[in-house]
Design an enzyme around this catalytic site. Structure first.
Site, short mmCIF file in Angstrom:
data_model
loop_
_atom_site.label_atom_id
_atom_site.label_comp_id
_atom_site.label_asym_id
_atom_site.label_seq_id
_atom_site.Cartn_x
_atom_site.Cartn_y
_atom_site.Cartn_z
NE ARG A 124 21.21 -2.21 8.39
CZ ARG A 124 22.03 -1.92 9.37
NH1 ARG A 124 21.55 -1.50 10.52
NH2 ARG A 124 23.32 -2.05 9.24
CE LYS A 159 18.73 -2.68 16.50
NZ LYS A 159 18.57 -2.04 17.79
CG HIS A 186 -1.82 -1.16 1.33
ND1 HIS A 186 -2.91 -1.33 0.53
CD2 HIS A 186 -1.76 -2.25 2.14
CE1 HIS A 186 -3.51 -2.46 0.83
NE2 HIS A 186 -2.82 -3.05 1.80
CB ALA A 208 13.02 -17.94 15.23
#
Length: 194
Positions: free
Chosen positions: A174, A188, A120, A168
């Site tokens: 990124r 991270k 969207h 998990a």
């Protein structure tokens, strides 16, 4: 063969045949030794290519970690989804409007979501209108030997490096370099793969 194994084999057989017929009717390129468990949900007019010796689970009987989620392969219009050789996918959703490329020897855990788009627009008027012109999208690449833990979400524009591991329940927004372990929301860096 015990009674329990016989029942599982009987349940498995019809869905595998249905999957093979669905893939053939949709002209999806499949390599040899495709193994499916449960009924796949395959949609879209894009191109889907499945490599050799691929295993796809789409039911709770053979992999309860994904819950009641079916595996979804959705390639919209001119989008592409490519799944490499010796790859395993469990009860996960792959939705492409651009491209999702999965390498060889990749494991994708139960109930993962891999999206190459935002679905969207961020603009209210576009989002509430009939045409959604502002939807952002970018290819997703998962390199050879990567392992994505259960319940992970991989978002647009992400590359997951060779033999990298995603913990998990992570949200990957990124790119992850080769040979690294990442986890969390947002995902991270944790440490290098030894």
């Amino acid at each position: 063969m015990g009674l329990k194994r016989t029942i599982i084999a009987i349940k498995w057989f019809p869905s595998h045949v249905i999957n093979l017929l669905t893939l053939r009717l949709r002209k999806i390129n499949c390599g040899k030794r495709l193994s499916t468990h449960g009924t796949l949900f395959v949609r879209g007019t894009g191109t889907i290519t499945i490599g050799e010796n691929v295993s796809i689970t789409s039911c709770r009987e053979t992999n309860p970690i994904g819950g009641d989620v079916k595996t979804i392969l959705f390639a919209k219009n001119n989008a592409t989804i490519t799944i490499g050789d010796n790859t395993g996918i469990s009860n996960s959703a792959l939705v492409a409007v651009d491209s999702i490329a999965i390498g060889n020897n990749v494991l994708i855990g139960g109930n993962c979501k891999i999206y190459d788009n935002d679905f969207h627009s961020l603009d209210f008027n576009e989002r509430m209108g009939t045409v959604d012109l502002g939807v952002k999208h970018a290819p997703v690449v998962i390199k050879d030997g990567a392992f994505i833990g259960a319940h992970t979400i991989v978002l647009k524009g992400v590359t997951i490096g060779e033999r990298s591991i995603v913990g998990a329940g992570s949200v990957v927004a990124r790119s992850i370099p080769d040979y690294e372990i990442w986890a969390g929301n947002p995902a991270k860096f944790i440490k290098k793969v030894e």
